[in-house]
Design a protein around this motif. Structure first.
Motif, PDB file in Angstrom:
ATOM      1  N   THR A 195      59.070  30.496  59.404  1.00  0.00           N
ATOM      2  CA  THR A 195      58.421  30.135  58.138  1.00  0.00           C
ATOM      3  C   THR A 195      59.371  29.413  57.177  1.00  0.00           C
ATOM      4  N   PHE A 196      60.627  29.849  57.121  1.00  0.00           N
ATOM      5  CA  PHE A 196      61.610  29.215  56.232  1.00  0.00           C
ATOM      6  C   PHE A 196      62.535  28.249  56.991  1.00  0.00           C
ATOM      7  N   GLY A 197      62.229  27.989  58.247  1.00  0.00           N
ATOM      8  CA  GLY A 197      63.047  27.049  59.017  1.00  0.00           C
ATOM      9  C   GLY A 197      64.432  27.571  59.395  1.00  0.00           C
ATOM     10  N   GLN A 198      64.609  28.883  59.356  1.00  0.00           N
ATOM     11  CA  GLN A 198      65.935  29.457  59.618  1.00  0.00           C
ATOM     12  C   GLN A 198      66.075  30.059  61.024  1.00  0.00           C
ATOM     13  N   ALA A 199      65.024  29.948  61.823  1.00  0.00           N
ATOM     14  CA  ALA A 199      65.025  30.689  63.086  1.00  0.00           C
ATOM     15  C   ALA A 199      66.185  30.316  64.013  1.00  0.00           C
ATOM     16  N   LEU A 200      66.478  29.021  64.141  1.00  0.00           N
ATOM     17  CA  LEU A 200      67.555  28.646  65.073  1.00  0.00           C
ATOM     18  C   LEU A 200      68.936  28.985  64.526  1.00  0.00           C
ATOM     19  N   VAL A 201      69.074  28.921  63.209  1.00  0.00           N
ATOM     20  CA  VAL A 201      70.346  29.341  62.596  1.00  0.00           C
ATOM     21  C   VAL A 201      70.562  30.828  62.885  1.00  0.00           C
ATOM     22  N   ASN A 202      69.492  31.601  62.712  1.00  0.00           N
ATOM     23  CA  ASN A 202      69.590  33.039  62.956  1.00  0.00           C
ATOM     24  C   ASN A 202      69.764  33.342  64.448  1.00  0.00           C
ATOM     25  N   THR A 203      69.232  32.458  65.276  1.00  0.00           N
ATOM     26  CA  THR A 203      69.447  32.588  66.719  1.00  0.00           C
ATOM     27  C   THR A 203      70.934  32.387  67.038  1.00  0.00           C
ATOM     28  N   ALA A 204      71.541  31.391  66.391  1.00  0.00           N
ATOM     29  CA  ALA A 204      72.977  31.132  66.623  1.00  0.00           C
ATOM     30  C   ALA A 204      73.817  32.351  66.237  1.00  0.00           C
TER      31      ALA A 204
END
Ligand code: HMG
Ligand code: MG
Length: 317
Positions: free
Chosen positions: A229-238
């Protein structure tokens, strides 16, 4: 040796579709599942045994389960098909289908798994399951026990781990660890940490995972379930990869949203997840072009925009 293998759990056919207002036919859902089965994905969430009054779109999960057993989709690999069941009623409905179809957890049968779903906040649990956290855990006990006794693997979701639609950002990581510990003690094989609202940020993901490790929860027992929703999913995946997590949920075309999380959009797209992980030299075993085609097809089929950036890019549109 460095472990490069990453497991992707495709949740599009459940999380991706459960919130759709327009009824999607069982044939379309089965078509989606059988297409996904040919892409190298080994874990496909396929339905949900919940109240049809609460989540009408999942009302045909019995037909989906029956079809998977009787006409197992073609695939080069054995695939785990999972179904949500929050209480004994849902579990018994699923078991009735399994028994009628003569399914047992034999090595050569399609692999079926169950998922129970808890949350880290009381208010989300009330909205989602109509009870408090303690009661929800009590209701999972016979589901987990029954599934384990019959030889099926069980996943335990925890929602709102990085934010709650009703309580905001302040979700206590220790509460998440406490619920996870309870679920593991009850016998679940894996914890899936759900960022239901997509509010999670990199530092808070790191903080959460440190709290989980401090509580003795092993990385191999955890999966991350990021909504984007906030576009942070891949950052949080990293951040999660750095912590040592190797299982991630995603949904083809970025489909989805939780009916009890107002405004929440879909899971991180499988296409984006595969592209990202492979760019880091990780091995997902998933054919990117094949999932991109499916993302384009299913979003068109249900008249939704394709929210996978990678999917749109590789298809040149
Ligand atoms: P309730 O109303 O408190 O349940 O709802 P009840 O036990 O009082 O029963 C009420 C009626 O529902 C009865 O029918 C039951 O038979 C029926 P009636 O007599 O009125 O005709 N019922 C069921 N029917 C089918 N299957 C069942 C079932 N259980 C009762 N399993 C209940 C409690 C749990 C049923 C309800 O709250 C519910 O279905 N909730 C599901 C909510 C849901 O599916 N949410 C989405 C999935 S979670 C999610 O998306 C998050 C996740 O992706 C992770 C993340 O992103 O964070 C996993
Ligand atoms: Mg979800």
């Amino acid at each position: 040796p460095r472990n490069n293998r990453v497991r992707i759990v495709e949740v599009g056919a459940r999380d991706g579709l459960q919130n759709e207002k327009k009824t999607i036919s069982t044939d379309t859902k089965l078509d989606l599942i059988s297409r996904l089965a040919k892409t190298g994905l080994r874990d496909i969430e396929a339905g949900s045994f919940v109240s049809p009054k609460w989540v009408p779109q999942m009302a045909t999960s019995n037909e989906i389960l029956e079809s998977i057993i009787k006409e197992t989709p073609d695939s080069k690999y054995p695939i785990n098909y999972s179904f949500l069941a929050p209480n004994i009623k849902g579990f018994e409905a699923a078991m009735a289908v399994l028994k009628a179809a003569g399914h047992t957890a034999r090595p050569d049968a399609p692999k079926i798994e169950f998922s129970v779903f808890a949350a880290a906040t009381e208010s989300f649990t009330q909205k989602n399951l109509n009870c408090d956290i303690a009661t929800s855990l009590e209701r999972f006990k016979p589901v987990i026990q029954g599934a384990k006794d019959a030889g099926y693997r069980v996943r335990g979701y925890i929602s709102t781990v990085l934010g709650c639609p009703f309580e905001g950002y302040d979700v206590d990581p220790h509460k998440v660890a406490e619920v996870a510990t309870d679920l593991l003690e009850m016998g679940v094989d894996e914890i899936a940490l759900g960022d239901t609202t997509g509010m999670g940020t990199a530092p808070r993901t790191a903080e959460l995972l440190r709290a989980m490790t401090a509580a003795g929860i092993r990385n191999e027992d955890m999966a991350m379930h990021f909504h984007d929703t906030f576009g942070q999913a891949l950052v949080n995946t990293a951040v999660s990869l750095e912590h040592g997590i190797r299982t991630f949920d995603s949904s083809v075309g970025g489909l989805g949203g939780c009916p009890y999380s107002p405004g929440a959009t879909g899971n991180v797209a499988t296409e984006d997840m595969v592209y990202f992980l492979e760019s880091l030299g990780m091995d997902t075993g998933v054919d990117l072009d094949a999932v991109a085609d499916i993302g384009a097809w299913i979003t068109k089929e249900i008249e939704k925009p394709n929210s996978s950036s990678v999917g749109k890019a590789v298809l040149g549109r």
